[in-house]
Design a protein around this motif. Structure first.
Motif, PDB file in Angstrom:
ATOM      1  N   TYR A   1       0.833  -1.202   0.000  1.00  0.00           N
ATOM      2  CA  TYR A   1       0.000   0.000   0.000  1.00  0.00           C
ATOM      3  C   TYR A   1       0.871   1.256   0.000  1.00  0.00           C
ATOM      4  O   TYR A   1       0.628   2.198  -0.770  1.00  0.00           O
ATOM      5  CB  TYR A   1      -0.931   0.020   1.221  1.00  0.00           C
ATOM      6  N   LEU A   2       1.886   1.299   0.858  1.00  0.00           N
ATOM      7  CA  LEU A   2       2.751   2.471   0.931  1.00  0.00           C
ATOM      8  C   LEU A   2       3.481   2.701  -0.390  1.00  0.00           C
ATOM      9  O   LEU A   2       3.626   3.848  -0.837  1.00  0.00           O
ATOM     10  CB  LEU A   2       3.762   2.319   2.068  1.00  0.00           C
ATOM     11  N   ALA A   3       3.942   1.626  -1.028  1.00  0.00           N
ATOM     12  CA  ALA A   3       4.633   1.771  -2.313  1.00  0.00           C
ATOM     13  C   ALA A   3       3.705   2.360  -3.365  1.00  0.00           C
ATOM     14  O   ALA A   3       4.090   3.255  -4.130  1.00  0.00           O
ATOM     15  CB  ALA A   3       5.167   0.416  -2.774  1.00  0.00           C
ATOM     16  N   LEU A   4       2.457   1.893  -3.400  1.00  0.00           N
ATOM     17  CA  LEU A   4       1.492   2.389  -4.382  1.00  0.00           C
ATOM     18  C   LEU A   4       1.110   3.839  -4.100  1.00  0.00           C
ATOM     19  O   LEU A   4       1.051   4.679  -5.012  1.00  0.00           O
ATOM     20  CB  LEU A   4       0.245   1.494  -4.358  1.00  0.00           C
ATOM     21  N   ASP A   5       0.874   4.152  -2.841  1.00  0.00           N
ATOM     22  CA  ASP A   5       0.481   5.507  -2.473  1.00  0.00           C
ATOM     23  C   ASP A   5       1.623   6.505  -2.728  1.00  0.00           C
ATOM     24  O   ASP A   5       1.395   7.616  -3.214  1.00  0.00           O
ATOM     25  CB  ASP A   5       0.082   5.546  -0.994  1.00  0.00           C
ATOM     26  N   MET A   6       2.850   6.098  -2.422  1.00  0.00           N
ATOM     27  CA  MET A   6       3.998   6.969  -2.668  1.00  0.00           C
ATOM     28  C   MET A   6       4.227   7.187  -4.160  1.00  0.00           C
ATOM     29  O   MET A   6       4.640   8.266  -4.592  1.00  0.00           O
ATOM     30  CB  MET A   6       5.254   6.377  -2.021  1.00  0.00           C
ATOM     31  N   HIS A   7       3.958   6.153  -4.947  1.00  0.00           N
ATOM     32  CA  HIS A   7       4.121   6.289  -6.397  1.00  0.00           C
ATOM     33  C   HIS A   7       3.145   7.326  -6.957  1.00  0.00           C
ATOM     34  O   HIS A   7       3.526   8.195  -7.749  1.00  0.00           O
ATOM     35  CB  HIS A   7       3.906   4.930  -7.064  1.00  0.00           C
ATOM     36  N   LEU A   8       1.882   7.264  -6.553  1.00  0.00           N
ATOM     37  CA  LEU A   8       0.906   8.260  -7.001  1.00  0.00           C
ATOM     38  C   LEU A   8       1.294   9.649  -6.519  1.00  0.00           C
ATOM     39  O   LEU A   8       1.117  10.642  -7.228  1.00  0.00           O
ATOM     40  CB  LEU A   8      -0.493   7.886  -6.507  1.00  0.00           C
ATOM     41  N   ASP A   9       1.857   9.720  -5.324  1.00  0.00           N
ATOM     42  CA  ASP A   9       2.251  11.022  -4.776  1.00  0.00           C
ATOM     43  C   ASP A   9       3.333  11.686  -5.628  1.00  0.00           C
ATOM     44  O   ASP A   9       3.368  12.908  -5.749  1.00  0.00           O
ATOM     45  CB  ASP A   9       2.744  10.856  -3.338  1.00  0.00           C
ATOM     46  N   THR A  10       4.223  10.884  -6.257  1.00  0.00           N
ATOM     47  CA  THR A  10       5.264  11.480  -7.094  1.00  0.00           C
ATOM     48  C   THR A  10       4.669  12.170  -8.321  1.00  0.00           C
ATOM     49  O   THR A  10       5.275  13.095  -8.867  1.00  0.00           O
ATOM     50  CB  THR A  10       6.287  10.427  -7.556  1.00  0.00           C
TER      51      THR A  10
END
Length: 659
Positions: free
Chosen positions: A497-506
């Motif tokens: 979840y954190l990896a996916l959320d951080m990716h969208l944040d970029t």
């Protein structure tokens, strides 16, 4: 390429060129660049990059795409400056470009200033605007005839900036972590014929935009440059405000640095930008990435700045870029684009109309997303006698879907305009100062804005929503044969979840208003989900509640977690809503919020708004179908002008919406 100026500064200058005068369909180019420690390289082009139309491939019955890839590694204290001329896609051309920049991470032993730095410019023009179509140039102005404006089939450009060697807190600097990668920012745009519409992805809603550009600046050697870009953006908007009577926030016009403005006239910069010929929209976002060096809990901030520019004049964009990058003269010997400005200053005139883990996760979910979308779209629901009666479980999913799309759901969507308020403020919909406009023309422009805005949002968000749905399903462990769900044991849920959320944040750090809207609505929806699920006292919902609770704990631990697209996908999956319906619901909610904002901004009446919303059903549905075929690594926006205009929301003196 050697010059006396470059030799004086110790920098290297390289110009890329070819023998053919342009790129053909099917051509593929790959460039690998290494900037050593403390070195400086400027990479440019000899002239504009012309992309010729792509002929059909008979054996594939499709058109060939021109591919351009660049991988660049910048060592400790190094600086890479990429300043190409514009890409000029001809009619029916297909062009795809990917640039990945890997910057050296500041280390404990080398100090804060040891990080790599980069400046990357990307420019796209409308094409051969003055081409008459009869075999030559007719000499007419591009606004007087169609030419080949925005007639290409595909323009795709993606820039990823990463830091490598990121040290994990609590581990010694023993060299074993140098393979770690941290994503700083992603700038991605995809303009394809299927989403062009009547106004060329929103570029021709009212004004005829000829070009757009993106600038990404990152690293310790770009601190002064980042401040200068922000200053130039203020000057551009002050000029625009004076010519069109816009009410710019005095606090924003002054900026953070008082030395950038004149004491006698705060709105007049000390170093004035020459008057621009035509309308220019420029916005800048800054995100300071915090790096933990593990030195007595000290941290440093690495500036990451993204500027977006759109203009009615290609010459104006070059002029603005030249002034933005002027501080690089001390690094390169010459300011970029100084030799591209041939026209004299014009008189002021009235304006005319993620981490490596997230990368692996992306590849997996991209394949799964394609399979899921195919399974969903081919699932039968009717026979010759008509639609079958829905089961009780289907009715429950439909009830949840209607609730999820209900405007009364308290997620705060009503507080955001999707950039519409900024577009009205910048007069992108019409009503230019001194130029009356008919209600029919205003409604037509509004429809094109809403269409372009919603399709662009879905093109970016749908791949992440699909992957989030897959994530929830994977950890619930759906057993279709027994019709029950079991929560899989393990700790992979939080990490993925954190990896996916951080990716969208970029993607969203470059657009602070859109980022605020995504976080506030996503976090609100995640807080509502437990109340929603707990009213059903069965094993299936108890397991779903555990998924939501675990993710909610992560969201509440940081203000930078909980983006709407990902939350929406997870919540919809726990409510047994299929992926296709989930994304359609997300698209409808985005459309509904923008149309509601148009009513509150007095751009359209409630009755006409219903007709406008209904007229976009087919185009939005087709956009959903296209976006569902993509994974997060292929996500992109498709409305460059609207993206640039959205950031102007924070410059407004008076505003009704939060974004």
């Amino acid at each position: 390429m050697e010059s006396a100026e470059a030799l004086d500064t110790g920098s290297a200058v390289c110009l890329m060129g070819g023998y053919g005068g342009g790129m053909l369909g099917g051509d593929s180019f790959r460039v690998n660049i290494t900037v050593e420690d403390n070195a400086t390289l400027q990479l440019g082009t000899q002239s504009s990059t012309k992309v010729y139309k792509s002929p059909a491939q008979s054996h594939l019955h499709s058109k060939a795409t021109t591919l351009m890839e660049m991988d660049a590694t910048v060592g400790a204290g190094g600086l890479l400056v990429v300043t190409p001329d514009s890409v000029v896609p001809f009619k029916n051309a297909r062009f795809s470009q990917k640039q990945a920049i890997y910057l050296h991470q500041p280390s404990i032993s080398e100090g804060a200033a040891s990080g790599g730095s980069c400046v990357v410019v990307d420019i796209c023009s409308a094409g051969r605007s003055m081409y008459g179509g009869g075999g030559g140039f007719e000499g007419f102005n591009s606004h007087d005839g169609p030419g080949e404006r925005w007639q290409f089939d595909l323009f795709e450009s993606r820039i990823d900036v990463h830091q490598v060697g990121y040290e994990i807190k609590g581990k010694k600097n023993d060299g074993k972590n140098k393979g770690q990668m941290r994503s700083l920012v992603t700038e991605s745009v995809r303009l394809q014929a299927e989403t062009r519409g009547e106004t060329a992805w929103g570029m021709d809603i009212y004004h005829k935009m000829e070009s757009f550009a993106s600038v990404i600046i990152a690293g310790p050697r770009t601190v002064n440059l980042a401040a200068n870009v922000e200053r130039v953006a203020r000057q551009v908007n002050v000029q625009l405000g004076k010519s069109e009577g816009l009410r710019i926030s005095p606090k924003w016009a002054l900026g953070k640095d008082a030395t950038l403005t004149s004491p006698s006239d705060p709105a007049k910069p000390t170093t004035s930008l020459p008057p621009l010929e035509k309308k220019v929209i420029m916005s800048v976002s800054r995100h300071d990435a915090e790096i933990d060096l593990q030195l007595d809990s000290d941290t440093i901030q690495v500036p990451v700045v993204v500027a977006r520019i759109a203009s009615e004049s290609a010459e104006d964009i070059i002029r603005v870029l030249h002034h933005c990058l002027a501080p690089l003269e001390s690094e390169l010997g010459e300011a970029p684009y100084h030799d591209r400005i041939h026209a004299r200053n014009l008189p002021t005139t009235a304006q005319s109309p993620a981490s490596s883990d997230s990368r692996d996760f992306d590849e997996k979910t991209s394949r799964e997303a394609r399979k899921d979308s195919t399974d969903t779209l081919t699932h039968g629901t009717s026979d010759a006698a008509g639609p079958t009666r829905k089961t009780k479980q289907s009715w429950g999913a439909l009830w949840s879907l209607m609730t999820l799309s209900d405007a009364a759901l308290p997620t705060g969507g009503f507080a955001h305009s999707g950039g519409l308020e900024a577009a009205k403020y910048l007069r992108l919909l019409g009503n230019k100062k001194g130029s009356p406009q008919s209600p029919q023309e205003l409604e037509r422009n509004l429809k094109e804005f809403v269409r372009s805005s919603v399709i662009s949002q879905i093109s970016l968000q749908a791949p992440f929503c699909t992957s989030a749905s897959r994530l929830a399903r994977t950890h619930l462990g759906v057993d279709l044969n027994e019709g029950r769900q079991e929560l899989r044991k393990g700790k992979g849920l939080e990490d993925e979840y954190l990896a996916l959320d951080m990716h969208l944040d970029t993607f969203l750090v470059a657009n602070p208003p859109a980022r605020r809207a995504s976080l506030s609505q996503g976090r609100a929806l995640m807080r509502l989900a437990p109340m929603w699920l707990r009213h059903r006292d069965d094993e299936e919902n108890r397991q779903a509640c555990k998924i939501i609770s675990r993710i909610l704990d992560l969201v509440e631990a940081s203000d930078c977690r909980g983006h709407l697209a990902i939350t929406h996908g997870i919540v919809a999956e726990t409510l047994n809503i299929d992926i296709f319906s989930s994304i359609e619901c997300l698209a409808f909610s985005s459309l509904r919020d923008v149309v509601a904002a148009a009513i509150r901004l007095d751009l359209i009446g409630p009755s006409r708004a219903i007709a406008l919303q209904a007229s976009l059903e087919q185009e939005v549905s087709e956009a959903v179908m296209l976006a569902m075929q993509l994974g997060p690594s292929e996500a992109a926006t498709c409305a460059p002008l609207l993206e640039a205009a959205h950031l102007a929301h924070d410059t407004m003196d008076v505003r009704l919406f939060q974004s």
